[in-house]
Structures are given as C-alpha cells and as structure tokens.
Design a protein around this motif. Structure first.
Motif, PDB file in Angstrom:
ATOM      1  N   THR A 106      -4.944 -59.516   0.740  1.00  0.00           N
ATOM      2  CA  THR A 106      -3.651 -59.999   0.367  1.00  0.00           C
ATOM      3  C   THR A 106      -3.619 -61.426   0.823  1.00  0.00           C
ATOM      4  O   THR A 106      -3.130 -62.305  -0.217  1.00  0.00           O
ATOM      5  N   GLU A 109      -5.972 -63.374  -1.980  1.00  0.00           N
ATOM      6  CA  GLU A 109      -5.618 -63.340  -3.402  1.00  0.00           C
ATOM      7  C   GLU A 109      -4.169 -64.138  -3.559  1.00  0.00           C
ATOM      8  O   GLU A 109      -4.036 -64.996  -4.478  1.00  0.00           O
ATOM      9  N   ALA A 110      -3.538 -64.244  -2.380  1.00  0.00           N
ATOM     10  CA  ALA A 110      -2.395 -65.396  -2.319  1.00  0.00           C
ATOM     11  C   ALA A 110      -3.014 -66.842  -2.312  1.00  0.00           C
ATOM     12  O   ALA A 110      -2.515 -67.572  -3.021  1.00  0.00           O
ATOM     13  N   ARG A 112      -5.867 -67.677  -3.950  1.00  0.00           N
ATOM     14  CA  ARG A 112      -6.254 -67.845  -5.187  1.00  0.00           C
ATOM     15  C   ARG A 112      -5.255 -68.603  -6.023  1.00  0.00           C
ATOM     16  O   ARG A 112      -5.192 -69.549  -6.729  1.00  0.00           O
ATOM     17  N   SER A 113      -3.837 -67.911  -5.848  1.00  0.00           N
ATOM     18  CA  SER A 113      -2.689 -68.291  -6.406  1.00  0.00           C
ATOM     19  C   SER A 113      -2.273 -69.844  -6.267  1.00  0.00           C
ATOM     20  O   SER A 113      -1.982 -70.587  -7.293  1.00  0.00           O
ATOM     21  N   LEU A 114      -2.257 -69.985  -4.819  1.00  0.00           N
ATOM     22  CA  LEU A 114      -1.801 -71.277  -4.579  1.00  0.00           C
ATOM     23  C   LEU A 114      -2.723 -72.363  -5.154  1.00  0.00           C
ATOM     24  O   LEU A 114      -2.294 -73.337  -5.619  1.00  0.00           O
ATOM     25  N   ALA A 116      -4.792 -72.094  -7.846  1.00  0.00           N
ATOM     26  CA  ALA A 116      -4.823 -72.418  -9.222  1.00  0.00           C
ATOM     27  C   ALA A 116      -3.543 -72.870  -9.795  1.00  0.00           C
ATOM     28  O   ALA A 116      -3.650 -73.799 -10.670  1.00  0.00           O
ATOM     29  N   ASP A 117      -2.574 -72.819  -8.893  1.00  0.00           N
ATOM     30  CA  ASP A 117      -1.130 -73.357  -9.360  1.00  0.00           C
ATOM     31  C   ASP A 117      -1.071 -74.979  -8.902  1.00  0.00           C
ATOM     32  O   ASP A 117      -0.736 -75.638  -9.887  1.00  0.00           O
ATOM     33  N   TRP A 125      -9.756 -74.205   0.260  1.00  0.00           N
ATOM     34  CA  TRP A 125      -9.502 -72.860   0.307  1.00  0.00           C
ATOM     35  C   TRP A 125      -8.638 -72.364   1.569  1.00  0.00           C
ATOM     36  O   TRP A 125      -7.721 -71.432   1.450  1.00  0.00           O
ATOM     37  N   ALA A 132      -0.837 -69.253   3.205  1.00  0.00           N
ATOM     38  CA  ALA A 132      -0.290 -68.064   2.717  1.00  0.00           C
ATOM     39  C   ALA A 132       0.025 -67.293   3.901  1.00  0.00           C
ATOM     40  O   ALA A 132       1.053 -66.569   3.945  1.00  0.00           O
ATOM     41  N   ILE A 237     -11.617 -71.224  -9.566  1.00  0.00           N
ATOM     42  CA  ILE A 237     -11.331 -70.130  -8.550  1.00  0.00           C
ATOM     43  C   ILE A 237     -12.171 -69.012  -8.229  1.00  0.00           C
ATOM     44  O   ILE A 237     -12.326 -68.432  -7.124  1.00  0.00           O
ATOM     45  N   ASP A 238     -12.679 -68.596  -9.392  1.00  0.00           N
ATOM     46  CA  ASP A 238     -13.588 -67.330  -9.383  1.00  0.00           C
ATOM     47  C   ASP A 238     -14.828 -67.490  -8.669  1.00  0.00           C
ATOM     48  O   ASP A 238     -15.226 -66.688  -7.912  1.00  0.00           O
TER      49      ASP A 238
END
Length: 554
Positions: A106, A109-110, A112-114, A116-117, A125, A132, A237-238
């Motif tokens: 969890t 993944e959060a 990653r979203s932060l 990317a945005d 990271w 997160a 990000i990947d």
C-alpha cells in the motif's frame, strides 16, 4: 512486523533494509531503515520500550516470519523477560504475515503515485513513502471501528487541514542566513513531507540543497512541476520499483527514516529540479531533529542511446551529504564519511566505457560480434568511399550488463549507435515524428480485451530500428575496434536506420505500419498506433509502443 532487503537502492543513510511494524489493533504503522540485519534486535527493543511508555499499554504478541533477524538469542531473551509471546508464519507462507506485507505494498503504490504526480526525481522515493505513511495513518478508516489509525492509537481525532500536495513548489522564508539589506528573504523549494515532532513542513530547499523544517512556507498548489532535463531514468517510476527487487509480497514503506549520505551521479548535476554539486564537494544539512524523512540514492549509468528498453546507467558516484536526524527520538545514526563511493557490484561486472577496454574481454568481443551479425542479417549498410561534399557521422559502442529478475548478470549486450547529435536537419534527416501509444489507449485496449474475454499477448522486437529503411543519404564511420587498417577512410552508407539517428523511430514505425496495412489491417482513425484486422465477426487488435507490441483476438 516484517523486514525486507537488501534493496538495490540504498537510502539516504546508506540503509539497505527496512523494518515495518504495524499495530494489530489500530493498524498504525512505523518503519525504520537498517544498514544490516544485525541492527534489528536493538531497534525492536528500543521501539517496544518507547511505545509502551507512550501509550501506557503492554506489547503482548509479536508476529513475524522465521528470519534470523527475528529468531535470535538476543530478541528471544528480551521477549522472555518482558513476557511477550512470539508467533511465526509458516516457512514460505508470507500471506500468514499479511498485515505487514500488505502495508508494504500500500505504501509503495502510494509513493509511486506521489512521485508520478509531482514529477520529482525518484531520488525522493523515501520522502514520498514517508508522506504516504504519515497521511494514511491519519485518513484511512479501519473497519469495523470506523476510525483512523491515529485516532485509535492516540484517542483523539487528527487534524488534517494543513495537508498539501506532495512535491508542490513552495517558497520558504529564509530566517537562518545573514541577509544584506536588499537580499531576497525567500528561497524556492518543494514540499516533501511533514514533521511529526513539531508544527512544521518538511521542504527541500533548492538553494542550499538540504531537507529542512519550517512553518514559514507558502505552497503553490496549482503550479505543476516541470519534469526537468535530467536523464530519463531519473523520472522512471517503474525503475524505482524494479530496483527494489520486490515481489508482490515485498514492498517498502516508511514512517521514519535515517541520516547519512545520498549518492547522486555527476550525470544529473545539471538537473533543473535542483542543482547538485559535482566533484568532492560536500554540503551539510541542518542538524535539528526532523521527522518523516529519508531519501534514497539511485545508482545509474551514462545514458547515451535512444533505445528505450536498454537504458541502464553506470558512472562513478559523487557523494553529497544530506544529514537528516532520525524521525524517532532515541534512534541514533552513525556519522557519514565524506568520501567517494564505488558501485555496488564487483569490479568484474563493470561495463566498459570504450571499445578499447571491451576488447580485453572475450565476452564483450562476442557481444560486439553478435551486434554486427545483426547488421549483416538485416543488410543495414554498404561499405563505400565517402563522396566529396559529404561527411560521416561518428559511431559509438554502448555496453550493458543484462540482469535477470534476481539482479544476476546473465549476458553482455553491446549496442552500436550513431552519434545522432551531429546530424544536421535538412541534410541528414527530414521527418522524425513517430506516434507513440498513450497510456490511456493501452488501458482501453486491456479493458476491451477483458470485456471481450480474450487473451492479450506481448512481444518485443529485437533490434527493431534496424528494420526501418531510410531515404536520406547518411554515412557513418566504421565501428570503433573494427576498423579496416588497410582502408581507414572508407565509410558505411546506411540503408536501414541505426540506433541514435534522429529518424530511426520514424523509419521503424513506417516499416511496421506499411507491413500491417499491406496485410489487411486498418489503422485507427484517432489512435495511429492501433491496428485492426476484421474477418467476419472476429477482430484482431494490435497496439504498438515503439518496439513493444501487444495484441489479441476474439
């Protein structure tokens, strides 16, 4: 609790392991970074004493896997003295420790979203994971109690009115430096978290290149960040998730972090996101207690080819000290050493920089010969004399160690690329535009495949650009290390596209699309990377992303 590691990317405190601790009742989460597994016992004992003192509750049961970091004499003796019961999951059954395992996923993944945005580099990271975790402890509702972890643990509702978008640009009031009468009192930065020990934000100051805490911050929430001019891997990000070597059960999270050294490549020193000094310069961070902080380093190698799938980077690291004190009181860090550090992998796995160095190893020679064999099979070029009035474009070898999912080198890869930056528009190339599938188009493709209940396949075209025919008259120099000593001035005239050429992606797309259209496919009206073939009531769908292709049929 759960411990994962070692990760391929060390944290800011040179930590390779991460300990995740979750309160079973409230689901409140803490995470600590470790340099070695040996630190686990001491950290757990400190945590238990502190949490019992803060909550006036007793730790009764510890559930973990069978790792030696949890099953050892030191920790067993401590738990016996405290009367703490030990519970272990069955070997190779991580789902029995699912609370901690799912929390890892969890959080990552959060994060990653932060990232990317916010379009911040993936070197942030850990700050993203910290933020997160900080937010999730205060906003996620635990069923069936219908309260947040923070409220269940602290018996009061959290205040969240101060939350701001992670990574948003901000201005910071400079209250530390001695300013002249007309000097600016503001510094630019990015919001990267919240302090858990004071009423303050955690911000990255782009002028001083430090993480600091300040309440005198004004966030520009509606101003998006530019992605910057750093190497592409810095924003991939990947590659962050892949670098951790996580399986579906192994993800990282963080509520607290450590201090230490972050290593950043000289190749990213001109990043527009934040300037980073090169050489042996060292800049110290503030020494005040800080919370919700830890950062990572990204080991990289020079990116000198346009090949999308082959971008791994290798260079010497420049050490830049960013000392953030630990988030939790009572946890201390070893001092950092202001020295150059070497890459993680041993010397025998180093990637050569030049063809001269590669010629000393038979494995690299074979890799170069394999690449040139592809040129021969695809009829890429002809050996000719350089016509008068023309110039030849230089070529260069790019060497990569190809690794499996465990990070073990399985083969050597040599790629001959053209130095396309020396091309002149209108002479060496004309049209270079090539359509690329948008992520929304791929999602629609997969959604339709799910709705129609057919299987989707994926394929990768090896040396794809070598299939693309070019119309321009382009000459390149002989490959370094493979020059003909009797005819050193002879050059190659290209018939196919070479990696590094401006027109290479366009030539490949034209070749592939022409082949599909000749074989009764129809090109999408809106999405030019989607090709459809109809036969009675059935259809075959093909979606192209450069040299990756997904396809499926009813």
């Amino acid at each position: 609790m759960d411990l994962f590691g070692p990760t391929n990317v060390m944290s800011i405190g040179k930590k390779s392991y991460c300990l995740v601790i979750v309160d079973d009742y409230s689901r409140f989460t803490w995470v600590y970074f470790l340099r070695t597994k040996d630190e686990t016992s001491g950290l757990i004992k400190s945590f238990i004493l502190r949490i019992e003192n803060q909550t006036n509750q007793k730790v009764k049961v510890i559930r973990s896997d069978n790792g030696t970091e949890f099953k050892n004499l030191d920790l067993n003796t401590f738990c016996e003295e405290k009367g703490i019961e030990r519970q272990y999951s069955a070997p190779r059954t991580p789902q029995q420790n699912g609370v901690a395992e799912r929390r890892n996923r969890t959080l990552i993944e959060a994060a990653r979203s932060l990232l990317a945005d916010s379009k911040l580099p993936i070197t942030f990271w850990a700050e993203a994971v910290n933020s997160a975790c900080y937010v999730q402890n205060r906003v996620l509702v635990v069923k069936p109690k219908n309260k947040t972890p923070y409220e269940l643990l602290n018996k009061r509702k959290p205040f969240i009115g101060f939350f701001k978008p992670f990574g948003c640009p901000c201005t910071i009031l400079n209250t530390k430096s001695h300013l002249g009468k007309f000097d600016s009192k503001l510094d630019d930065g990015f919001l990267v978290g919240y302090s858990s020990q004071s009423k303050a934000y955690r911000v990255f100051n782009t002028s001083s290149r430090i993480i600091e805490e300040s309440d005198n911050v004004k966030c520009n929430e509606n101003t998006p960040n530019p992605i910057g001019s750093s190497p592409q891997w810095l924003f991939d990000i990947d590659s962050l998730t892949n670098s951790f070597g996580f399986s579906s059960d192994d993800y990282a999270g963080s509520e607290c972090g450590g201090s230490g050294t972050i290593q950043v490549q000289e190749s990213i020193s001109k990043s527009v996101i934040f300037p980073i000094p090169t050489g042996d310069s060292v800049e110290n961070c503030d020494k005040e207690p800080s919370a919700g902080s830890s950062q990572s380093e990204e080991e990289s190698r020079d990116e000198e080819t346009q090949e999308n799938k082959e971008s791994e980077v290798a260079a010497e690291n420049t050490s830049v000290e960013l000392n953030d004190s630990n988030l939790e009181v009572g946890l201390t860090e070893e001092p950092s050493h202001n020295t150059r550090v070497q890459k993680n992998h041993p010397p025998q796995l180093l990637e050569p920089k030049k063809a001269h160095d590669a010629m000393k190893e038979s494995s690299w020679i074979e890799a170069m010969q394999e690449e040139l064999l592809q040129f021969k099979l695809q009829d890429v070029w002809d050996l000719v004399d350089l016509p008068k009035g023309h110039r030849a474009i230089g070529t260069k070898w790019i060497f990569r160690n190809k690794r499996d999912e465990r990070g073990i080198v399985i083969r050597n890869k040599a790629r001959l690329v053209a130095q396309g930056y020396t091309q002149e528009e209108g002479i060496d190339y004309e049209e270079v535009f090539a359509p690329v599938a948008r992520i929304e188009a791929i999602r629609l493709f997969l959604a339709y495949a799910s709705y129609m209940n057919f299987k989707v396949y994926q394929m990768y075209v090896k040396s794809a650009f070598l299939y693309g025919s070019i119309e321009e008259e382009v000459y390149v120099c002989q490959p370094p290390g493979f020059e003909n000593p009797n005819y050193p001035d002879i050059v190659y005239k290209l018939k196919k596209a070479l990696y590094g050429l401006h027109q290479a992606p366009r030539a490949w797309y034209d070749t592939l699309s022409s082949y599909l259209l000749e074989n009764d496919f129809e090109r999408g009206v809106i999405d030019k990377t989607l090709f459809i073939k109809r036969k009675k009531k059935d259809i075959l769908l093909v979606q192209i992303y450069v040299d990756d292709i997904i396809f499926g049929s009813t």
